[in-house]
Motif scaffolding. Sequence first.
Motif, PDB file in Angstrom:
ATOM      1  N   SER A   1       3.253   6.306  -8.501  1.00 18.29           N
ATOM      2  CA  SER A   1       4.648   6.480  -8.104  1.00 18.29           C
ATOM      3  C   SER A   1       4.824   6.513  -6.314  1.00 18.29           C
ATOM      4  O   SER A   1       3.700   6.746  -5.515  1.00 18.29           O
ATOM      5  CB  SER A   1       4.774   7.923  -8.312  1.00 18.29           C
ATOM      6  OG  SER A   1       5.885   8.336  -7.723  1.00 18.29           O
ATOM      7  N   VAL A   2       5.526   5.413  -5.908  1.00 19.77           N
ATOM      8  CA  VAL A   2       5.198   4.973  -4.237  1.00 19.77           C
ATOM      9  C   VAL A   2       6.158   6.245  -3.271  1.00 19.77           C
ATOM     10  O   VAL A   2       5.412   6.240  -2.631  1.00 19.77           O
ATOM     11  CB  VAL A   2       6.324   3.686  -4.167  1.00 19.77           C
ATOM     12  CG1 VAL A   2       6.453   3.779  -2.539  1.00 19.77           C
ATOM     13  CG2 VAL A   2       6.190   2.753  -5.121  1.00 19.77           C
ATOM     14  N   ASN A   3       7.460   7.144  -4.292  1.00 14.62           N
ATOM     15  CA  ASN A   3       7.818   8.702  -3.455  1.00 14.62           C
ATOM     16  C   ASN A   3       6.702   9.260  -3.373  1.00 14.62           C
ATOM     17  O   ASN A   3       6.622  10.029  -2.565  1.00 14.62           O
ATOM     18  CB  ASN A   3       8.730   8.904  -4.554  1.00 14.62           C
ATOM     19  CG  ASN A   3      10.046   7.919  -3.906  1.00 14.62           C
ATOM     20  OD1 ASN A   3      10.397   6.739  -3.286  1.00 14.62           O
ATOM     21  ND2 ASN A   3      11.214   7.808  -4.525  1.00 14.62           N
ATOM     22  N   GLY A   4       6.061   9.408  -4.328  1.00 13.14           N
ATOM     23  CA  GLY A   4       4.963  10.779  -4.201  1.00 13.14           C
ATOM     24  C   GLY A   4       3.556  10.157  -3.613  1.00 13.14           C
ATOM     25  O   GLY A   4       3.094  11.316  -2.404  1.00 13.14           O
ATOM     26  N   THR A   5       3.416   8.976  -3.601  1.00 11.79           N
ATOM     27  CA  THR A   5       1.781   8.187  -2.300  1.00 11.79           C
ATOM     28  C   THR A   5       2.631   8.329  -1.270  1.00 11.79           C
ATOM     29  O   THR A   5       1.814   8.959  -0.407  1.00 11.79           O
ATOM     30  CB  THR A   5       2.351   6.649  -2.876  1.00 11.79           C
ATOM     31  OG1 THR A   5       2.013   6.644  -4.552  1.00 11.79           O
ATOM     32  CG2 THR A   5       0.551   6.094  -2.474  1.00 11.79           C
ATOM     33  N   LYS A   6       4.211   8.397  -0.888  1.00 15.87           N
ATOM     34  CA  LYS A   6       4.231   8.289   0.316  1.00 15.87           C
ATOM     35  C   LYS A   6       4.437   9.531   1.280  1.00 15.87           C
ATOM     36  O   LYS A   6       4.195  10.296   2.026  1.00 15.87           O
ATOM     37  CB  LYS A   6       5.997   7.550   0.151  1.00 15.87           C
ATOM     38  CG  LYS A   6       5.984   5.973   0.029  1.00 15.87           C
ATOM     39  CD  LYS A   6       7.807   5.735   0.791  1.00 15.87           C
ATOM     40  CE  LYS A   6       7.250   4.927   0.603  1.00 15.87           C
ATOM     41  NZ  LYS A   6       9.110   3.878   1.076  1.00 15.87           N
ATOM     42  N   ALA A   7       4.693  10.338   0.238  1.00 15.35           N
ATOM     43  CA  ALA A   7       5.175  12.171  -0.233  1.00 15.35           C
ATOM     44  C   ALA A   7       3.774  13.108   0.393  1.00 15.35           C
ATOM     45  O   ALA A   7       3.090  13.333   1.744  1.00 15.35           O
ATOM     46  CB  ALA A   7       5.653  13.071  -0.561  1.00 15.35           C
ATOM     47  N   ALA A   8       2.435  12.123   0.141  1.00  8.91           N
ATOM     48  CA  ALA A   8       0.612  12.722   0.408  1.00  8.91           C
ATOM     49  C   ALA A   8       0.251  11.784   1.588  1.00  8.91           C
ATOM     50  O   ALA A   8      -0.390  13.332   1.747  1.00  8.91           O
ATOM     51  CB  ALA A   8       0.121  12.293  -1.232  1.00  8.91           C
ATOM     52  N   LEU A   9       1.029  10.625   2.143  1.00  9.94           N
ATOM     53  CA  LEU A   9       0.768  10.245   3.042  1.00  9.94           C
ATOM     54  C   LEU A   9       1.029  10.713   3.842  1.00  9.94           C
ATOM     55  O   LEU A   9       0.590  11.421   5.268  1.00  9.94           O
ATOM     56  CB  LEU A   9       1.230   7.893   2.610  1.00  9.94           C
ATOM     57  CG  LEU A   9       0.594   8.082   3.483  1.00  9.94           C
ATOM     58  CD1 LEU A   9      -1.119   7.656   3.828  1.00  9.94           C
ATOM     59  CD2 LEU A   9       0.605   6.071   3.495  1.00  9.94           C
TER      60      LEU A   9
END
Length: 296
Positions: free
Chosen positions: A147-155
């Motif tokens: 998930s791009v959005n999930g990865t961005k949040a973790a990043l």
Amino acid sequence: METKMPVITLKQLPIIEEHLQLVKADIETRTKNAMQLVCTEETRGDVKKIRTELGKEFASMEEDRKRVKEAIMEPYNRFEAVYKDCISDPYKKADAELKRRIDEVEAGLKADKVKAVQSYFDELCKANNLPWLRFEQMNLKIGLSTSVNGTKAALASTVLKIAEEVQELSRHEDAAELLVEYKKSLNVALALSTVRARHEQIELQKQQEAERRAALEQQQAAEEKVQQAIEEAQQDAAPPVEEVSAPEEEQPAAVQEPEETQPAVYEVKFAVRGTIEQLKKLKQFIMQEGMSYDDI
């Protein structure tokens, strides 16, 4: 593809005529009797003969078995060659081509996700004044199901944490050195322990160097004192110079061979300070030079 009749059928099973069960009992009896033979120096010739006979019989049976197998496999090998040309090769070729096309599309989709996440990462680094931070240091695993959005949040959480740790390290007295180590591992504890260990090593090296210089200075001072004591002793022991007036008439002097004189021996007293090994070496040097000393 729809087929109403089987494409591959077995028309007739191989027919093998054999009489193995008829000879089984005889073979078992002969081999059993052979294994019960006692092999000694006297009987080893007979045992070897029986073993050779059994070996020849088995080799003959093996040849018959191989001929039967070749006869059975011959029609199957012809069938397999036709099957490979008509069935196997077309299917495998289509499968490889379809896999290549699917992989190409999936690689593009994955690259688009990586590009989107990396672009967001660059913005985070710019906003938090972390130009040195590399995308590879995030150790992200981005796949088709990511998930791009999930990865961005973790990043975002990770980058903000790094910015806070950098701010905390910048308050230390040796901030520059700490940040150099932190940038390698992104680990505050490791950076602190590395710098602390380096400082301890430097201090230890300075201490050892100071001790070495002090020991060298003491040695030089001792050598100067010894030299000074030797010079003073030589001056004290020098005989006075007497003036001798010339005689009225010079008499021919008898020629005399010069007498060998022993070198003068002087006594010098001084204190020596050093390690046990150094004092042992000094004592060894005194003995080698033929000098003497008094134990106090």
